[in-house]
Design a protein around this motif. Structure first.
Motif, short mmCIF file in Angstrom:
data_model
loop_
_atom_site.label_atom_id
_atom_site.label_comp_id
_atom_site.label_asym_id
_atom_site.label_seq_id
_atom_site.Cartn_x
_atom_site.Cartn_y
_atom_site.Cartn_z
N LYS A 66 0.83 -1.21 0.00
CA LYS A 66 0.00 0.00 0.00
C LYS A 66 0.86 1.26 0.00
O LYS A 66 0.61 2.20 -0.75
N HIS A 67 1.90 1.26 0.80
CA HIS A 67 2.80 2.41 0.89
C HIS A 67 3.51 2.67 -0.44
O HIS A 67 3.54 3.80 -0.92
N HIS A 68 4.10 1.62 -1.01
CA HIS A 68 4.82 1.78 -2.28
C HIS A 68 3.87 2.21 -3.40
O HIS A 68 4.26 2.97 -4.28
N ARG A 69 2.67 1.71 -3.37
CA ARG A 69 1.70 2.07 -4.41
C ARG A 69 1.34 3.54 -4.32
O ARG A 69 1.23 4.23 -5.33
N GLN A 70 1.17 4.05 -3.12
CA GLN A 70 0.83 5.46 -2.94
C GLN A 70 2.01 6.37 -3.27
O GLN A 70 1.83 7.42 -3.87
N GLU A 71 3.21 5.97 -2.88
CA GLU A 71 4.38 6.82 -3.05
C GLU A 71 4.96 6.79 -4.46
O GLU A 71 5.32 7.82 -5.01
N LYS A 72 5.06 5.60 -5.04
CA LYS A 72 5.79 5.47 -6.31
C LYS A 72 4.99 4.85 -7.43
O LYS A 72 5.49 4.75 -8.54
N GLY A 73 3.79 4.38 -7.16
CA GLY A 73 2.95 3.84 -8.22
C GLY A 73 2.79 2.34 -8.17
O GLY A 73 3.50 1.61 -7.47
N LYS A 74 1.84 1.89 -8.96
CA LYS A 74 1.47 0.48 -8.99
C LYS A 74 2.60 -0.41 -9.52
O LYS A 74 2.85 -1.49 -8.99
N ALA B 289 5.29 -0.87 -6.87
CA ALA B 289 4.81 -1.74 -5.80
C ALA B 289 4.83 -3.20 -6.23
O ALA B 289 5.24 -4.08 -5.47
#
Length: 57
Positions: free
Chosen positions: A25-33, A36
């Motif tokens: 969830k964190h990586h998706r919000q910060e750097k994209g799908k 992540a």
């Protein structure tokens, strides 16, 4: 292991560890799908286990 056993193991890993994963969830919000997804496959220990199960198929 049979194919069904391997698939059941993958499903167990996904439901136990991956659903609601904070890091994903964190990586998706910060750097994209894409980032992540790459993180989960290459750096996460659960992703490594899933990858090994896939090689058994």
């Amino acid at each position: 292991m049979t194919r069904n056993e391997v698939l059941a193991e993958v499903e167990t890993l996904l439901t136990t560890y991956c659903n609601g994963c904070f890091l994903k969830k964190h990586h998706r919000q910060e750097k994209g799908k894409r980032h992540a997804h790459r993180f989960c496959i290459k750096e996460c220990t659960v992703g490594e286990k899933i990858k090994n199960c896939g090689q058994k198929l």
